[in-house]
Design a protein around this motif. Structure first.
Motif, short mmCIF file in Angstrom:
data_model
loop_
_atom_site.label_atom_id
_atom_site.label_comp_id
_atom_site.label_asym_id
_atom_site.label_seq_id
_atom_site.Cartn_x
_atom_site.Cartn_y
_atom_site.Cartn_z
N LEU A 31 34.91 38.27 -5.60
CA LEU A 31 33.72 38.36 -4.75
C LEU A 31 32.69 37.38 -5.28
O LEU A 31 32.29 37.44 -6.43
N GLY A 33 29.66 35.03 -2.96
CA GLY A 33 28.47 35.34 -2.15
C GLY A 33 28.70 36.47 -1.16
O GLY A 33 27.75 37.01 -0.60
N SER A 36 31.93 35.87 3.53
CA SER A 36 33.18 35.96 4.29
C SER A 36 33.97 37.20 3.89
O SER A 36 34.58 37.85 4.73
N VAL A 101 25.56 24.40 7.71
CA VAL A 101 26.24 25.69 7.56
C VAL A 101 25.31 26.82 8.00
O VAL A 101 24.24 27.02 7.42
N GLY A 110 25.87 32.37 0.33
CA GLY A 110 27.20 31.74 0.33
C GLY A 110 27.29 30.66 -0.74
O GLY A 110 26.31 29.99 -1.06
N THR A 111 28.48 30.50 -1.30
CA THR A 111 28.65 29.57 -2.43
C THR A 111 29.63 28.45 -2.07
O THR A 111 30.49 28.61 -1.20
N GLY A 113 32.08 27.36 -3.99
CA GLY A 113 33.44 27.79 -4.32
C GLY A 113 34.00 28.77 -3.30
O GLY A 113 35.18 28.70 -2.93
N GLY A 114 33.14 29.68 -2.81
CA GLY A 114 33.59 30.64 -1.80
C GLY A 114 34.01 29.96 -0.51
O GLY A 114 35.03 30.29 0.09
N VAL A 125 32.00 22.45 4.80
CA VAL A 125 32.03 22.09 3.38
C VAL A 125 33.41 21.56 2.96
O VAL A 125 33.50 20.51 2.30
N LEU A 161 45.34 27.97 -4.52
CA LEU A 161 44.93 28.90 -5.58
C LEU A 161 45.88 30.09 -5.62
O LEU A 161 46.21 30.64 -4.57
N LEU A 166 40.75 31.48 -10.76
CA LEU A 166 39.36 31.42 -10.33
C LEU A 166 38.98 29.96 -10.16
O LEU A 166 39.24 29.14 -11.05
N LYS A 185 28.52 17.01 13.63
CA LYS A 185 29.07 18.34 13.96
C LYS A 185 28.73 18.67 15.41
O LYS A 185 27.56 18.56 15.80
N GLU A 192 25.75 27.68 14.77
CA GLU A 192 27.12 28.14 14.99
C GLU A 192 28.11 27.35 14.15
O GLU A 192 27.79 26.30 13.60
N TRP A 193 29.34 27.84 14.10
CA TRP A 193 30.45 27.11 13.47
C TRP A 193 30.75 25.85 14.27
O TRP A 193 30.46 25.78 15.47
#
Ligand SMILES: Cc1cc2nc3c(=O)[nH]c(=O)nc-3n(C[C@H](O)[C@H](O)[C@H](O)COP(=O)(O)OP(=O)(O)OC[C@H]3O[C@@H](n4cnc5c(N)ncnc54)[C@H](O)[C@@H]3O)c2cc1C
Length: 284
Positions: A31, A33, A36, A101, A110-111, A113-114, A125, A161, A166, A185, A192-193
């Protein structure tokens, strides 16, 4: 919407986190941020038996220089990434993509790495990271390994991964002179996405493109490089119509899906239009 029950641990070091993941095996989940993972838990689309909360590991946060490389910790938030002066100077493309984003609330939690580990092909990203030829560093029970961004994403929401690894940091080569960057974008509404996105990195000398890297968002199950366009851009005159001609092949070799936002054909059209815009902007 109540998540299923799970064991919870909040290690204070990378070593302890990796140990916890190894003990949890296939049933453990990191876990970060939570932007998701928490919706997946609440919708009962994921059933981990152990959640390893890495939010309290300070060494995973922050941006630093290491010679010719910019190093960003996996737990660095989108908010920090897009404001950091080192990121702006050496990885402006990542800042541009990150700025698109979602909204400030998501970007504060949100991160980096996440967003990469989640491997959503609609994510902005991952595409920027692929266009920047980054290396992703993962730590597991046997130590660290470095994975080129182009090899990290394997399928829809899948990465290389393993469950006991990690993601600890992202290493970005600092660009030399002459590079320009842009992220385009297309989305139906603000915040939005992406329906489709294009990340362009272009090296110019005397009005000519020497080298180009173009990566596409949402044109298949993973971020994908527009290889035909990249090849056609090598040596192109920035002032002529060479960029438009090269962009015409942007959808070659892609596998966009059809959903409520767009048909596959419309996505291919967007890829061509956005590639022309992104490369033109990156080439100055
Ligand atoms: C409403 C909304 C809109 C969004 N819009 C966009 C958008 O437009 N563009 C975009 O790019 N993104 C978007 N996102 C996603 C956002 O970028 C999240 O930051 C990202 O999806 C997950 O980051 P996180 O830190 O919250 O990870 P989490 O939710 O904590 O984790 C996500 C996944 O990654 C794994 N994970 C996390 N960190 C690590 C690590 N260090 N090592 C190994 N595995 C790890 C977790 O186990 C989990 O499987 C949106 C999210 C939301 C909620």
């Amino acid at each position: 919407m109540i998540p299923p029950s799970f064991e919870y641990t909040a290690p204070r070091s990378v070593e302890d986190a990796v140990r916890a993941l190894a003990e949890g095996g296939e049933e453990a989940k990191v876990l970060a941020g939570g932007q998701s993972l928490m919706p997946l838990l609440r919708m009962r689309l994921a059933f981990p038996e152990l959640v390893v909360d890495v939010g309290g590991i300070p060494e995973l946060r922050g941006v630093r220089e290491d010679g010719d490389t910019l190093v960003i910790g996996a737990l660095t938030t989108h908010h920090t990434v897009l404001r950091d002066p080192l990121v702006r100077r050496h990885a402006g493309l990542l800042a541009k993509a990150t700025a698109t984003v979602a909204d400030p609330a998501v970007r504060h939690r949100g991160t980096l790495g996440g967003a990469l580990a989640h491997a959503d092909p609609a994510g902005d990203v991952p595409t920027a990271i692929v266009a920047l030829d980054a290396e992703l560093v993962a730590q597991g029970p046997d130590g660290r390994r470095s994975i080129p961004a182009a090899e990290f994403f394997t399928d829809y929401l899948q990465s290389t991964l393993s469950p006991d690894e990690l993601l600890v940091e992202v290493r970005l080569p600092k660009p030399g002179d002459g590079w320009g960057f842009h992220y385009e974008k297309f989305r139906r509404a603000t915040q939005e996405w992406a329906v489709v996105g294009v990340a362009a990195a272009v090296r110019r000398t005397n009005g000519r493109i020497e080298e180009a890297r173009v990566a596409l968002t949402n044109m298949g199950p993973t971020p994908v490089r527009a290889r035909a366009t990249e090849a056609a851009l090598a040596g192109a005159d920035v002032a002529g119509d060479a960029i438009a001609r090269a962009a015409a092949s942007a959808a070659e070799g892609t596998a966009p899906g059809t959903d409520l936002a767009a048909s596959a054909e419309y996505r291919a059209h967007l890829a061509r239009v956005l590639t022309r815009r992104a490369v033109t902007a990156a080439a100055g």
